[in-house]
Structures are given as C-alpha cells and as structure tokens.
Motif scaffolding. Structure first.
Motif, short mmCIF file in Angstrom:
data_model
loop_
_atom_site.label_atom_id
_atom_site.label_comp_id
_atom_site.label_asym_id
_atom_site.label_seq_id
_atom_site.Cartn_x
_atom_site.Cartn_y
_atom_site.Cartn_z
N HIS A 166 -73.79 -35.60 -7.47
CA HIS A 166 -72.49 -35.65 -8.14
C HIS A 166 -72.66 -36.26 -9.53
O HIS A 166 -73.29 -37.30 -9.68
CB HIS A 166 -71.56 -36.54 -7.30
N SER A 190 -63.12 -35.72 -4.72
CA SER A 190 -63.28 -34.27 -4.83
C SER A 190 -62.69 -33.55 -3.62
O SER A 190 -62.59 -34.12 -2.54
CB SER A 190 -64.77 -33.93 -4.92
N HIS A 210 -61.02 -28.97 -8.55
CA HIS A 210 -61.67 -27.65 -8.66
C HIS A 210 -60.66 -26.57 -9.04
O HIS A 210 -61.05 -25.50 -9.48
CB HIS A 210 -62.39 -27.28 -7.36
N TYR A 269 -67.48 -29.28 -13.68
CA TYR A 269 -67.18 -29.71 -12.33
C TYR A 269 -68.27 -30.66 -11.90
O TYR A 269 -69.46 -30.33 -11.99
CB TYR A 269 -67.08 -28.51 -11.38
N LYS A 322 -67.70 -25.23 -7.44
CA LYS A 322 -66.33 -24.94 -7.88
C LYS A 322 -65.98 -23.49 -7.56
O LYS A 322 -64.92 -23.21 -7.00
CB LYS A 322 -66.20 -25.21 -9.38
#
Length: 166
Positions: free
Chosen positions: A32, A123, A129, A141, A148
C-alpha cells in the motif's frame, strides 16, 4: 486505546485491517502506498474482525453493496469530510475529483480532494476506488491501478448481473 490488527485473504491480496477499541481505523493493501509502519498496528488477532472479514467476503462475492461497520478513520476535518463524501458514492458508480469538490461547495478544491482521497486509510469500505479523473480515466490508487480496475469491474459486473443497468 487498544489497537489490534489482522490479515484478511481476498481476491486482490492479503489486506491488513487495523482497529482501535472495536472500530476499523485502516484497511491496507499489500505494498500500500503511504502505509504506516506495521509496528504501529498493535497485536495481531482475529478476534474482533469477524464482521469486517465477513462483509469483505460478501462484497467480493458480489453480495454486499454497502458496509455496516464502526469506522474511526484518523484525519483532519477536511479529510474526514472528503472520506464521508466517498461513502455516499453509490455502489457501481464513479465520481470525479471535481464533482466531489463541487459537492463540498468549491470546484477549486479538486486537487485538495484528490490529496485527501489518496490518504484514505480505510480502502474499499470507504470507496476511494470510485473516484476517477474528469475524463473517466483511472488515476491514482494506493493499492495500484490494477486493484482499482478490479474493484470497479467487480461492482459493474454485479450491477449488470442484477439487471440494474438495463
């Protein structure tokens, strides 16, 4: 304050869920962007994450459109407003940064909205998204554009199967 975390297997990789005092504070993808140090996530346990695990499984199976979880994202007042607005984007739909800025009352805030969107710590559940470029293109993203695209296609597919687009 008791902070704990767990790992949840999903079709887009193992997600790290972080909670404080029973509320979800973060949901991170593998690799991430802007993920804090894992040492800050607290003890690892599956206890207390049953609802998020179940609801994510339902979402990925196309059986859940909205999440019903206690959330406690950490951010400044502007980010919290943007993240609340993200939760209002209907399943299977998208909005541009400019549309979100207009909803906040100032179309000139599009760049700030984009920055806040990129800092969303939860998320999928807080559906960042669903935010796309003004021309509909997939931009930025934290989980990567492939994820995404997967999430948007998952939602589109579920909508088509349900006959919502005809």
């Amino acid at each position: 304050m008791t902070r704990v975390h767990t790992l949840i297997d999903t079709p887009i990789g193992e997600l790290t869920a972080v909670a404080e005092d029973g509320s979800l504070t973060a949901l991170y993808f593998p690799s991430h962007k802007r993920m804090p140090d894992a040492a800050t996530f607290g003890e690892r346990t599956a206890v207390g994450f049953e609802a998020v695990t179940e609801q994510l499984a339902e979402y990925f199976a196309g059986q859940r459109r909205d999440f019903d979880l206690p959330l406690a994202p950490k951010g400044d007042p502007f980010k919290l407003k943007v993240w609340a607005l993200l939760r209002e984007i209907p399943y299977g739909q998208t909005r541009s940064y400019g549309q979100l800025a207009a909803a906040l009352g100032d179309v000139h805030l599009a760049q700030a909205v984009g920055h806040a969107n990129g800092k969303n710590p939860i998320s999928i559940v807080v559906p960042c998204h669903r935010v796309v470029g003004a021309d509909g293109s997939l931009v930025g993203y934290a989980g990567g554009l492939e994820r995404k695209r997967f999430l948007l296609e998952l939602e589109e597919s579920a909508e088509v199967k349900a006959g919502k687009l005809f």
